[in-house]
Design an enzyme around this catalytic site. Structure first.
Site, short mmCIF file in Angstrom:
data_model
loop_
_atom_site.label_atom_id
_atom_site.label_comp_id
_atom_site.label_asym_id
_atom_site.label_seq_id
_atom_site.Cartn_x
_atom_site.Cartn_y
_atom_site.Cartn_z
N SER A 1 0.82 -1.22 0.00
CA SER A 1 0.00 0.00 0.00
C SER A 1 0.85 1.27 0.00
CB SER A 1 -0.88 -0.01 1.26
OG SER A 1 -1.46 1.25 1.46
N GLU B 1 0.14 3.60 1.71
CA GLU B 1 0.15 4.00 3.12
C GLU B 1 1.52 3.72 3.74
OE1 GLU B 1 -2.35 5.62 4.57
OE2 GLU B 1 -1.77 5.48 6.67
N TYR C 1 -1.67 0.06 10.58
CA TYR C 1 -1.90 -0.58 9.28
C TYR C 1 -0.69 -0.42 8.37
CZ TYR C 1 -3.76 -0.96 4.49
OH TYR C 1 -3.94 -1.28 3.15
N VAL D 1 -13.43 7.31 2.63
CA VAL D 1 -13.96 8.65 2.50
C VAL D 1 -14.71 8.90 1.19
CG1 VAL D 1 -11.94 9.89 1.55
CG2 VAL D 1 -13.49 11.03 3.15
N ARG E 1 -16.45 6.87 -0.74
CA ARG E 1 -17.79 6.23 -0.76
C ARG E 1 -18.69 6.86 0.27
NH1 ARG E 1 -20.48 1.23 -1.66
NH2 ARG E 1 -22.45 2.02 -2.49
N ARG F 1 -7.26 11.44 12.62
CA ARG F 1 -6.41 10.31 13.00
C ARG F 1 -5.28 10.80 13.90
NH1 ARG F 1 -6.89 7.37 7.07
NH2 ARG F 1 -9.13 7.20 7.29
P1 NAP Z 1 -11.57 -4.40 1.55
O1 NAP Z 1 -12.70 -4.06 0.63
O2 NAP Z 1 -11.54 -3.86 2.92
O3 NAP Z 1 -11.50 -6.01 1.61
C1 NAP Z 1 -10.70 -6.66 2.57
C2 NAP Z 1 -10.91 -8.14 2.42
O4 NAP Z 1 -10.11 -8.81 3.40
C3 NAP Z 1 -12.35 -8.60 2.67
O5 NAP Z 1 -12.66 -9.66 1.80
C4 NAP Z 1 -12.29 -9.10 4.09
O6 NAP Z 1 -13.28 -10.06 4.40
C5 NAP Z 1 -10.92 -9.76 4.07
N1 NAP Z 1 -10.38 -10.03 5.40
C6 NAP Z 1 -10.38 -9.24 6.50
N2 NAP Z 1 -9.83 -9.87 7.54
C7 NAP Z 1 -9.48 -11.10 7.11
C8 NAP Z 1 -8.89 -12.24 7.71
N3 NAP Z 1 -8.56 -12.24 9.01
N4 NAP Z 1 -8.68 -13.33 6.96
C9 NAP Z 1 -9.03 -13.37 5.65
N5 NAP Z 1 -9.60 -12.33 5.03
C10 NAP Z 1 -9.83 -11.21 5.74
O7 NAP Z 1 -10.16 -4.01 0.87
P2 NAP Z 1 -9.83 -3.66 -0.66
O8 NAP Z 1 -10.03 -2.20 -0.86
O9 NAP Z 1 -10.48 -4.64 -1.53
O10 NAP Z 1 -8.24 -3.87 -0.65
C11 NAP Z 1 -7.67 -5.14 -0.99
C12 NAP Z 1 -6.26 -5.21 -0.44
O11 NAP Z 1 -5.47 -4.14 -0.99
C13 NAP Z 1 -6.14 -5.05 1.07
O12 NAP Z 1 -5.05 -5.84 1.49
C14 NAP Z 1 -5.81 -3.58 1.26
O13 NAP Z 1 -5.12 -3.40 2.46
C15 NAP Z 1 -4.94 -3.33 0.05
N6 NAP Z 1 -4.93 -1.97 -0.48
C16 NAP Z 1 -6.09 -1.35 -0.80
C17 NAP Z 1 -6.05 -0.08 -1.36
C18 NAP Z 1 -7.31 0.64 -1.74
O14 NAP Z 1 -7.23 1.86 -1.96
N7 NAP Z 1 -8.44 -0.04 -1.87
C19 NAP Z 1 -4.81 0.54 -1.61
C20 NAP Z 1 -3.66 -0.15 -1.28
C21 NAP Z 1 -3.71 -1.42 -0.74
P3 NAP Z 1 -14.74 -9.61 4.96
O15 NAP Z 1 -15.55 -9.26 3.72
O16 NAP Z 1 -15.23 -10.83 5.65
O17 NAP Z 1 -14.54 -8.43 5.85
O1 G4F Z 2 -10.64 6.83 2.48
P1 G4F Z 2 -9.67 6.74 3.58
O2 G4F Z 2 -10.12 6.10 4.84
O3 G4F Z 2 -8.39 5.99 2.98
P2 G4F Z 2 -6.86 5.91 3.44
O4 G4F Z 2 -6.69 6.19 4.88
O5 G4F Z 2 -6.06 6.72 2.48
O6 G4F Z 2 -6.57 4.35 3.23
C1 G4F Z 2 -6.98 3.69 2.04
O7 G4F Z 2 -5.95 3.80 1.07
C2 G4F Z 2 -4.73 3.14 1.42
C3 G4F Z 2 -3.76 3.39 0.26
O8 G4F Z 2 -3.11 4.62 0.47
C4 G4F Z 2 -5.03 1.67 1.60
F1 G4F Z 2 -3.87 0.98 1.84
C5 G4F Z 2 -6.01 1.48 2.74
O9 G4F Z 2 -6.32 0.11 2.87
C6 G4F Z 2 -7.28 2.24 2.39
O10 G4F Z 2 -7.89 1.62 1.29
O11 G4F Z 2 -9.12 8.18 3.95
C7 G4F Z 2 -8.56 9.04 2.97
C8 G4F Z 2 -8.32 10.41 3.60
C9 G4F Z 2 -7.55 10.35 4.92
O12 G4F Z 2 -6.58 11.34 4.93
C10 G4F Z 2 -8.61 10.66 5.99
O13 G4F Z 2 -8.11 11.30 7.14
O14 G4F Z 2 -9.59 10.97 3.91
C11 G4F Z 2 -9.52 11.57 5.19
N1 G4F Z 2 -10.89 11.66 5.75
C12 G4F Z 2 -11.51 12.82 6.04
N2 G4F Z 2 -12.71 12.55 6.59
C13 G4F Z 2 -11.67 10.63 6.09
C14 G4F Z 2 -12.83 11.20 6.62
N3 G4F Z 2 -11.52 9.28 5.98
C15 G4F Z 2 -12.53 8.49 6.40
N4 G4F Z 2 -12.41 7.15 6.25
N5 G4F Z 2 -13.69 9.01 6.95
C16 G4F Z 2 -13.88 10.36 7.08
O15 G4F Z 2 -14.91 10.81 7.58
#
Ligand code: NAP
Ligand code: G4F
Length: 349
Positions: free
Chosen positions: A134, A136, A158, A198, A200, A287
Protein backbone atom coordinates in the site's frame (compact mmCIF):
# COMPACT_ATOMS: atom_id res chain seq x y z
CA UNK A 1 -7.15 -23.49 -17.51
CA UNK A 2 -5.21 -21.67 -14.79
CA UNK A 3 -6.24 -21.75 -11.16
CA UNK A 4 -6.13 -18.72 -8.87
CA UNK A 5 -6.43 -18.55 -5.09
CA UNK A 6 -7.58 -15.24 -3.58
CA UNK A 7 -7.71 -14.04 0.02
CA UNK A 8 -9.96 -11.01 0.53
CA UNK A 9 -12.23 -12.22 -2.29
CA UNK A 10 -15.30 -10.67 -0.65
CA UNK A 11 -13.72 -7.18 -0.64
CA UNK A 12 -13.76 -4.47 -3.29
CA UNK A 13 -10.62 -5.64 -5.11
CA UNK A 14 -11.40 -9.32 -4.64
CA UNK A 15 -14.69 -8.95 -6.50
CA UNK A 16 -13.16 -7.06 -9.47
CA UNK A 17 -10.22 -9.46 -9.68
CA UNK A 18 -12.53 -12.49 -9.59
CA UNK A 19 -14.65 -10.98 -12.36
CA UNK A 20 -11.59 -10.42 -14.55
CA UNK A 21 -10.01 -13.82 -13.88
CA UNK A 22 -13.26 -15.69 -14.59
CA UNK A 23 -13.55 -13.74 -17.87
CA UNK A 24 -10.02 -14.95 -18.75
CA UNK A 25 -11.10 -18.56 -18.15
CA UNK A 26 -9.50 -19.10 -14.72
CA UNK A 27 -10.86 -21.36 -12.04
CA UNK A 28 -11.02 -19.11 -8.98
CA UNK A 29 -10.85 -20.24 -5.36
CA UNK A 30 -11.55 -17.69 -2.63
CA UNK A 31 -11.18 -17.61 1.14
CA UNK A 32 -14.26 -16.37 2.99
CA UNK A 33 -14.44 -15.62 6.71
CA UNK A 34 -17.32 -17.17 8.54
CA UNK A 35 -19.65 -14.39 9.71
CA UNK A 36 -23.08 -14.36 11.32
CA UNK A 37 -24.45 -12.54 8.28
CA UNK A 38 -23.75 -13.08 4.58
CA UNK A 39 -20.58 -11.27 3.48
CA UNK A 40 -20.55 -12.29 -0.20
CA UNK A 41 -22.70 -9.46 -1.61
CA UNK A 42 -19.97 -8.27 -3.98
CA UNK A 43 -19.71 -11.77 -5.48
CA UNK A 44 -23.38 -12.67 -5.83
CA UNK A 45 -23.45 -11.79 -9.55
CA UNK A 46 -20.54 -14.21 -10.15
CA UNK A 47 -21.49 -17.07 -7.88
CA UNK A 48 -23.29 -19.77 -9.85
CA UNK A 49 -25.19 -22.62 -8.26
CA UNK A 50 -22.47 -24.43 -6.26
CA UNK A 51 -24.39 -27.69 -6.72
CA UNK A 52 -23.69 -27.61 -10.45
CA UNK A 53 -20.76 -29.82 -11.51
CA UNK A 54 -17.44 -27.96 -11.27
CA UNK A 55 -18.45 -24.25 -11.01
CA UNK A 56 -15.49 -21.97 -11.92
CA UNK A 57 -15.79 -19.96 -8.68
CA UNK A 58 -15.31 -21.93 -5.47
CA UNK A 59 -15.46 -20.40 -1.98
CA UNK A 60 -13.80 -21.93 1.09
CA UNK A 61 -14.07 -20.91 4.73
CA UNK A 62 -10.73 -19.75 6.10
CA UNK A 63 -8.88 -16.88 7.73
CA UNK A 64 -5.43 -15.35 7.28
CA UNK A 65 -4.77 -15.89 10.97
CA UNK A 66 -5.26 -19.67 10.56
CA UNK A 67 -2.03 -20.83 8.90
CA UNK A 68 -2.79 -24.55 8.96
CA UNK A 69 -6.08 -24.02 7.15
CA UNK A 70 -4.32 -21.92 4.48
CA UNK A 71 -1.62 -24.58 4.06
CA UNK A 72 -4.27 -27.30 3.67
CA UNK A 73 -6.16 -25.29 1.07
CA UNK A 74 -3.06 -24.46 -0.98
CA UNK A 75 -1.87 -28.07 -0.83
CA UNK A 76 -5.19 -29.44 -2.09
CA UNK A 77 -5.97 -26.73 -4.68
CA UNK A 78 -2.42 -26.40 -6.06
CA UNK A 79 -3.11 -22.98 -7.61
CA UNK A 80 -0.98 -21.39 -10.32
CA UNK A 81 -1.43 -17.91 -8.83
CA UNK A 82 -2.12 -16.64 -5.30
CA UNK A 83 -3.40 -13.11 -4.65
CA UNK A 84 -3.14 -11.96 -1.04
CA UNK A 85 -5.77 -9.21 -0.80
CA UNK A 86 -7.16 -10.02 2.65
CA UNK A 87 -6.67 -7.33 5.29
CA UNK A 88 -8.15 -5.21 8.03
CA UNK A 89 -7.76 -2.43 5.49
CA UNK A 90 -9.13 0.62 7.36
CA UNK A 91 -6.37 2.97 8.52
CA UNK A 92 -8.43 4.73 11.23
CA UNK A 93 -9.63 1.39 12.64
CA UNK A 94 -6.02 0.16 12.83
CA UNK A 95 -5.39 2.72 15.60
CA UNK A 96 -8.26 1.16 17.59
CA UNK A 97 -7.24 -2.43 16.77
CA UNK A 98 -3.47 -2.44 16.25
CA UNK A 99 -2.94 -6.03 17.37
CA UNK A 100 -5.78 -7.46 15.30
CA UNK A 101 -4.52 -5.47 12.31
CA UNK A 102 -0.98 -6.78 12.77
CA UNK A 103 -2.23 -10.35 13.19
CA UNK A 104 -4.16 -10.23 9.92
CA UNK A 105 -1.99 -7.96 7.77
CA UNK A 106 1.52 -8.85 8.95
CA UNK A 107 1.33 -12.36 10.44
CA UNK A 108 -1.42 -13.31 8.01
CA UNK A 109 0.99 -12.61 5.16
CA UNK A 110 3.58 -14.75 6.91
CA UNK A 111 1.03 -17.59 7.21
CA UNK A 112 0.15 -17.40 3.53
CA UNK A 113 3.75 -17.18 2.28
CA UNK A 114 4.60 -20.28 4.34
CA UNK A 115 1.56 -22.06 2.92
CA UNK A 116 2.67 -21.18 -0.62
CA UNK A 117 6.25 -22.30 0.04
CA UNK A 118 4.98 -25.61 1.41
CA UNK A 119 2.47 -25.93 -1.46
CA UNK A 120 5.17 -25.43 -4.08
CA UNK A 121 7.23 -28.22 -2.58
CA UNK A 122 4.37 -30.69 -2.31
CA UNK A 123 3.00 -29.89 -5.80
CA UNK A 124 6.45 -29.71 -7.39
CA UNK A 125 5.46 -26.60 -9.34
CA UNK A 126 5.88 -22.84 -9.13
CA UNK A 127 3.06 -20.84 -7.53
CA UNK A 128 3.11 -17.14 -8.42
CA UNK A 129 2.29 -14.83 -5.49
CA UNK A 130 0.88 -11.29 -5.40
CA UNK A 131 1.13 -9.20 -2.22
CA UNK A 132 -1.27 -6.25 -1.74
CA UNK A 133 1.13 -3.58 -0.48
CA UNK A 134 0.00 0.00 0.00
CA UNK A 135 0.96 3.62 -0.59
CA UNK A 136 0.15 4.00 3.12
CA UNK A 137 3.67 2.56 3.65
CA UNK A 138 5.07 5.92 2.39
CA UNK A 139 3.16 7.71 5.18
CA UNK A 140 5.12 10.86 5.98
CA UNK A 141 6.41 11.02 2.45
CA UNK A 142 10.15 11.28 1.94
CA UNK A 143 9.85 12.47 -1.68
CA UNK A 144 7.17 13.54 -4.16
CA UNK A 145 6.10 11.68 -6.22
CA UNK A 146 6.67 8.26 -4.65
CA UNK A 147 8.34 5.48 -6.65
CA UNK A 148 9.40 1.88 -5.96
CA UNK A 149 12.61 3.29 -4.46
CA UNK A 150 11.09 5.90 -2.09
CA UNK A 151 11.88 5.03 1.57
CA UNK A 152 8.92 4.08 3.76
CA UNK A 153 7.76 6.09 6.80
CA UNK A 154 4.44 4.47 7.86
CA UNK A 155 2.11 6.54 10.03
CA UNK A 156 -0.39 3.97 11.28
CA UNK A 157 -0.45 0.42 12.66
CA UNK A 158 -1.90 -0.58 9.28
CA UNK A 159 1.00 1.06 7.42
CA UNK A 160 3.54 -0.63 9.71
CA UNK A 161 1.92 -4.04 9.16
CA UNK A 162 1.94 -3.50 5.38
CA UNK A 163 5.68 -2.67 5.51
CA UNK A 164 6.26 -6.03 7.25
CA UNK A 165 4.26 -7.83 4.55
CA UNK A 166 6.14 -5.99 1.82
CA UNK A 167 9.60 -6.91 3.09
CA UNK A 168 8.61 -10.45 3.98
CA UNK A 169 7.40 -10.97 0.41
CA UNK A 170 10.74 -9.73 -0.93
CA UNK A 171 12.53 -11.93 1.60
CA UNK A 172 10.68 -15.05 0.37
CA UNK A 173 11.49 -14.07 -3.22
CA UNK A 174 15.18 -13.84 -2.40
CA UNK A 175 15.43 -16.69 0.14
CA UNK A 176 13.39 -19.34 -1.64
CA UNK A 177 13.51 -18.13 -5.23
CA UNK A 178 9.74 -17.61 -5.16
CA UNK A 179 7.91 -15.68 -7.88
CA UNK A 180 6.52 -13.10 -5.44
CA UNK A 181 5.45 -9.59 -6.52
CA UNK A 182 4.63 -6.50 -4.46
CA UNK A 183 1.99 -4.13 -5.82
CA UNK A 184 2.32 -0.77 -4.07
CA UNK A 185 -1.17 0.42 -4.88
CA UNK A 186 -2.35 3.96 -4.27
CA UNK A 187 -5.97 4.60 -3.24
CA UNK A 188 -8.45 3.00 -5.61
CA UNK A 189 -12.19 3.28 -5.39
CA UNK A 190 -15.39 2.19 -7.12
CA UNK A 191 -19.11 1.79 -6.50
CA UNK A 192 -18.08 -1.35 -4.55
CA UNK A 193 -15.81 0.58 -2.18
CA UNK A 194 -16.52 -0.01 1.53
CA UNK A 195 -18.86 2.67 2.83
CA UNK A 196 -16.52 3.83 5.61
CA UNK A 197 -13.76 4.96 3.22
CA UNK A 198 -13.96 8.65 2.50
CA UNK A 199 -14.89 8.63 -1.22
CA UNK A 200 -17.79 6.23 -0.76
CA UNK A 201 -18.89 7.94 2.42
CA UNK A 202 -19.12 11.15 0.40
CA UNK A 203 -20.95 9.65 -2.60
CA UNK A 204 -23.41 7.74 -0.37
CA UNK A 205 -24.17 10.82 1.72
CA UNK A 206 -24.49 13.21 -1.25
CA UNK A 207 -27.03 10.92 -2.96
CA UNK A 208 -29.06 10.66 0.24
CA UNK A 209 -28.88 14.43 0.85
CA UNK A 210 -30.06 15.06 -2.72
CA UNK A 211 -33.17 12.96 -2.07
CA UNK A 212 -33.89 14.37 1.38
CA UNK A 213 -32.83 11.24 3.28
CA UNK A 214 -29.93 12.87 5.18
CA UNK A 215 -29.21 16.44 6.28
CA UNK A 216 -25.48 16.63 6.96
CA UNK A 217 -22.24 14.83 6.09
CA UNK A 218 -19.69 14.69 8.93
CA UNK A 219 -16.07 14.31 7.85
CA UNK A 220 -12.56 14.68 9.30
CA UNK A 221 -9.51 16.13 7.55
CA UNK A 222 -10.55 17.68 4.23
CA UNK A 223 -7.01 18.82 3.37
CA UNK A 224 -5.45 15.35 3.02
CA UNK A 225 -4.51 14.68 -0.59
CA UNK A 226 -4.77 11.34 -2.35
CA UNK A 227 -3.98 9.87 -5.75
CA UNK A 228 -7.32 8.20 -6.47
CA UNK A 229 -7.88 5.67 -9.28
CA UNK A 230 -10.50 3.10 -10.31
CA UNK A 231 -10.29 -0.33 -8.65
CA UNK A 232 -11.10 -2.19 -11.89
CA UNK A 233 -7.92 -0.80 -13.46
CA UNK A 234 -5.79 -1.66 -10.43
CA UNK A 235 -6.70 -5.35 -10.26
CA UNK A 236 -5.68 -5.64 -13.92
CA UNK A 237 -2.22 -4.38 -12.86
CA UNK A 238 -2.06 -7.15 -10.22
CA UNK A 239 -2.70 -9.81 -12.86
CA UNK A 240 -0.16 -8.29 -15.26
CA UNK A 241 2.54 -8.47 -12.54
CA UNK A 242 2.12 -12.24 -12.32
CA UNK A 243 2.41 -12.70 -16.11
CA UNK A 244 5.96 -11.26 -16.33
CA UNK A 245 9.17 -13.27 -16.72
CA UNK A 246 10.57 -12.00 -13.41
CA UNK A 247 8.93 -10.92 -10.14
CA UNK A 248 9.26 -7.27 -9.11
CA UNK A 249 7.74 -4.40 -7.09
CA UNK A 250 5.46 -1.89 -8.83
CA UNK A 251 3.82 1.41 -7.91
CA UNK A 252 0.27 1.55 -9.30
CA UNK A 253 -1.19 5.05 -9.33
CA UNK A 254 -2.64 7.73 -11.63
CA UNK A 255 0.08 10.36 -11.04
CA UNK A 256 -2.48 13.00 -10.01
CA UNK A 257 -3.61 13.92 -6.49
CA UNK A 258 -6.42 16.08 -5.17
CA UNK A 259 -7.59 16.93 -1.62
CA UNK A 260 -10.63 15.30 0.01
CA UNK A 261 -12.28 18.75 -0.20
CA UNK A 262 -12.03 18.69 -4.03
CA UNK A 263 -13.50 15.18 -4.19
CA UNK A 264 -16.46 16.53 -2.18
CA UNK A 265 -16.87 19.38 -4.66
CA UNK A 266 -16.84 17.00 -7.65
CA UNK A 267 -19.59 14.88 -6.11
CA UNK A 268 -21.80 17.68 -4.79
CA UNK A 269 -21.47 19.59 -8.09
CA UNK A 270 -22.70 16.46 -9.89
CA UNK A 271 -25.89 16.75 -7.79
CA UNK A 272 -26.12 20.52 -8.26
CA UNK A 273 -25.50 21.05 -4.53
CA UNK A 274 -23.15 23.38 -2.64
CA UNK A 275 -20.95 21.17 -0.37
CA UNK A 276 -20.37 24.02 2.11
CA UNK A 277 -24.04 23.86 3.10
CA UNK A 278 -23.95 20.20 4.03
CA UNK A 279 -20.46 19.25 5.25
CA UNK A 280 -19.50 19.57 8.92
CA UNK A 281 -16.19 18.67 10.53
CA UNK A 282 -16.29 16.07 13.30
CA UNK A 283 -12.94 15.59 15.12
CA UNK A 284 -13.89 11.94 15.70
CA UNK A 285 -12.69 11.32 12.15
CA UNK A 286 -9.24 12.82 12.68
CA UNK A 287 -6.41 10.31 13.00
CA UNK A 288 -3.67 10.38 15.68
CA UNK A 289 -1.17 10.76 12.82
CA UNK A 290 -2.25 11.71 9.32
CA UNK A 291 -0.82 10.97 5.90
CA UNK A 292 -1.03 14.43 4.32
CA UNK A 293 -0.32 13.68 0.70
CA UNK A 294 0.21 10.66 -1.52
CA UNK A 295 1.18 10.93 -5.17
CA UNK A 296 2.45 7.92 -7.09
CA UNK A 297 4.74 7.68 -10.11
CA UNK A 298 3.52 4.68 -12.16
CA UNK A 299 6.30 4.88 -14.79
CA UNK A 300 7.62 1.35 -14.13
CA UNK A 301 4.13 -0.18 -14.35
CA UNK A 302 3.58 1.64 -17.64
CA UNK A 303 6.93 0.54 -19.09
CA UNK A 304 7.09 -3.06 -17.92
CA UNK A 305 3.43 -4.04 -17.55
CA UNK A 306 2.00 -1.89 -20.33
CA UNK A 307 -0.49 -0.70 -17.71
CA UNK A 308 -2.32 2.65 -17.85
CA UNK A 309 -5.18 3.97 -15.72
CA UNK A 310 -8.35 4.34 -17.83
CA UNK A 311 -10.36 6.49 -15.41
CA UNK A 312 -9.68 10.01 -14.11
CA UNK A 313 -10.69 11.01 -10.60
CA UNK A 314 -13.35 13.28 -12.12
CA UNK A 315 -14.86 10.29 -13.98
CA UNK A 316 -14.54 8.15 -10.86
CA UNK A 317 -16.45 10.69 -8.76
CA UNK A 318 -19.29 10.75 -11.30
CA UNK A 319 -19.33 6.93 -11.62
CA UNK A 320 -19.69 6.58 -7.85
CA UNK A 321 -22.14 9.48 -7.48
CA UNK A 322 -24.43 8.02 -10.20
CA UNK A 323 -24.36 4.58 -8.59
CA UNK A 324 -25.14 5.91 -5.13
CA UNK A 325 -27.92 8.15 -6.43
CA UNK A 326 -29.61 4.96 -7.67
CA UNK A 327 -29.22 3.42 -4.21
CA UNK A 328 -30.71 6.54 -2.65
CA UNK A 329 -33.65 6.37 -5.05
CA UNK A 330 -34.34 2.78 -3.95
CA UNK A 331 -34.19 3.89 -0.32
CA UNK A 332 -36.49 6.85 -1.06
CA UNK A 333 -39.04 4.48 -2.59
CA UNK A 334 -38.97 2.31 0.54
CA UNK A 335 -39.34 5.33 2.82
CA UNK A 336 -42.24 6.68 0.77
CA UNK A 337 -43.91 3.27 1.06
CA UNK A 338 -43.61 3.48 4.85
CA UNK A 339 -40.82 0.92 5.36
CA UNK A 340 -38.38 1.19 8.27
CA UNK A 341 -34.92 1.76 6.71
CA UNK A 342 -33.07 2.64 9.92
CA UNK A 343 -30.77 -0.36 9.37
CA UNK A 344 -29.34 1.51 6.35
CA UNK A 345 -27.99 4.28 8.59
CA UNK A 346 -24.75 2.57 9.48
CA UNK A 347 -22.00 3.49 11.91
CA UNK A 348 -19.09 5.00 9.97
CA UNK A 349 -15.37 5.85 10.34
P1 NAP B 1 -11.57 -4.40 1.55
O1 NAP B 1 -12.70 -4.06 0.63
O2 NAP B 1 -11.54 -3.86 2.92
O3 NAP B 1 -11.50 -6.01 1.61
C1 NAP B 1 -10.70 -6.66 2.57
C2 NAP B 1 -10.91 -8.14 2.42
O4 NAP B 1 -10.11 -8.81 3.40
C3 NAP B 1 -12.35 -8.60 2.67
O5 NAP B 1 -12.66 -9.66 1.80
C4 NAP B 1 -12.29 -9.10 4.09
O6 NAP B 1 -13.28 -10.06 4.40
C5 NAP B 1 -10.92 -9.76 4.07
N1 NAP B 1 -10.38 -10.03 5.40
C6 NAP B 1 -10.38 -9.24 6.50
N2 NAP B 1 -9.83 -9.87 7.54
C7 NAP B 1 -9.48 -11.10 7.11
C8 NAP B 1 -8.89 -12.24 7.71
N3 NAP B 1 -8.56 -12.24 9.01
N4 NAP B 1 -8.68 -13.33 6.96
C9 NAP B 1 -9.03 -13.37 5.65
N5 NAP B 1 -9.60 -12.33 5.03
C10 NAP B 1 -9.83 -11.21 5.74
O7 NAP B 1 -10.16 -4.01 0.87
P2 NAP B 1 -9.83 -3.66 -0.66
O8 NAP B 1 -10.03 -2.20 -0.86
O9 NAP B 1 -10.48 -4.64 -1.53
O10 NAP B 1 -8.24 -3.87 -0.65
C11 NAP B 1 -7.67 -5.14 -0.99
C12 NAP B 1 -6.26 -5.21 -0.44
O11 NAP B 1 -5.47 -4.14 -0.99
C13 NAP B 1 -6.14 -5.05 1.07
O12 NAP B 1 -5.05 -5.84 1.49
C14 NAP B 1 -5.81 -3.58 1.26
O13 NAP B 1 -5.12 -3.40 2.46
C15 NAP B 1 -4.94 -3.33 0.05
N6 NAP B 1 -4.93 -1.97 -0.48
C16 NAP B 1 -6.09 -1.35 -0.80
C17 NAP B 1 -6.05 -0.08 -1.36
C18 NAP B 1 -7.31 0.64 -1.74
O14 NAP B 1 -7.23 1.86 -1.96
N7 NAP B 1 -8.44 -0.04 -1.87
C19 NAP B 1 -4.81 0.54 -1.61
C20 NAP B 1 -3.66 -0.15 -1.28
C21 NAP B 1 -3.71 -1.42 -0.74
P3 NAP B 1 -14.74 -9.61 4.96
O15 NAP B 1 -15.55 -9.26 3.72
O16 NAP B 1 -15.23 -10.83 5.65
O17 NAP B 1 -14.54 -8.43 5.85
O1 G4F C 1 -10.64 6.83 2.48
P1 G4F C 1 -9.67 6.74 3.58
O2 G4F C 1 -10.12 6.10 4.84
O3 G4F C 1 -8.39 5.99 2.98
P2 G4F C 1 -6.86 5.91 3.44
O4 G4F C 1 -6.69 6.19 4.88
O5 G4F C 1 -6.06 6.72 2.48
O6 G4F C 1 -6.57 4.35 3.23
C1 G4F C 1 -6.98 3.69 2.04
O7 G4F C 1 -5.95 3.80 1.07
C2 G4F C 1 -4.73 3.14 1.42
C3 G4F C 1 -3.76 3.39 0.26
O8 G4F C 1 -3.11 4.62 0.47
C4 G4F C 1 -5.03 1.67 1.60
F1 G4F C 1 -3.87 0.98 1.84
C5 G4F C 1 -6.01 1.48 2.74
O9 G4F C 1 -6.32 0.11 2.87
C6 G4F C 1 -7.28 2.24 2.39
O10 G4F C 1 -7.89 1.62 1.29
O11 G4F C 1 -9.12 8.18 3.95
C7 G4F C 1 -8.56 9.04 2.97
C8 G4F C 1 -8.32 10.41 3.60
C9 G4F C 1 -7.55 10.35 4.92
O12 G4F C 1 -6.58 11.34 4.93
C10 G4F C 1 -8.61 10.66 5.99
O13 G4F C 1 -8.11 11.30 7.14
O14 G4F C 1 -9.59 10.97 3.91
C11 G4F C 1 -9.52 11.57 5.19
N1 G4F C 1 -10.89 11.66 5.75
C12 G4F C 1 -11.51 12.82 6.04
N2 G4F C 1 -12.71 12.55 6.59
C13 G4F C 1 -11.67 10.63 6.09
C14 G4F C 1 -12.83 11.20 6.62
N3 G4F C 1 -11.52 9.28 5.98
C15 G4F C 1 -12.53 8.49 6.40
N4 G4F C 1 -12.41 7.15 6.25
N5 G4F C 1 -13.69 9.01 6.95
C16 G4F C 1 -13.88 10.36 7.08
O15 G4F C 1 -14.91 10.81 7.58
Amino acid sequence: MKTAFITGITGQDGSYLTEQLLAKGYEVHGVVRRASTFNTDRLEHLYQDPHQPNPPLKLHYGDLTDGSRLAGLIRSIQPDEVYNLGAQSHVRVSFDQPIDTANIVALGTSNLLEAVRDGQQSAGKQIRYYQACSSEMFGKVQEVPQTERTPFYPRSPYGCAKVFGHWLTINYRESYDMFACCGILFNHESPRRGETFVTRKITRAAGRIKLGLQEKLYLGNLDAQRDWGFAGDYVDAMWRMLQQDEPDNYVVATGKMIPVRRFCELVFEFHGLDPEQYIEIDPRYFRPTEVDELLGDPTLAKQKLGWEPTTTVEQLAVMMAEHDLELAKQERTLVDAGHDVSSLNRHDQ
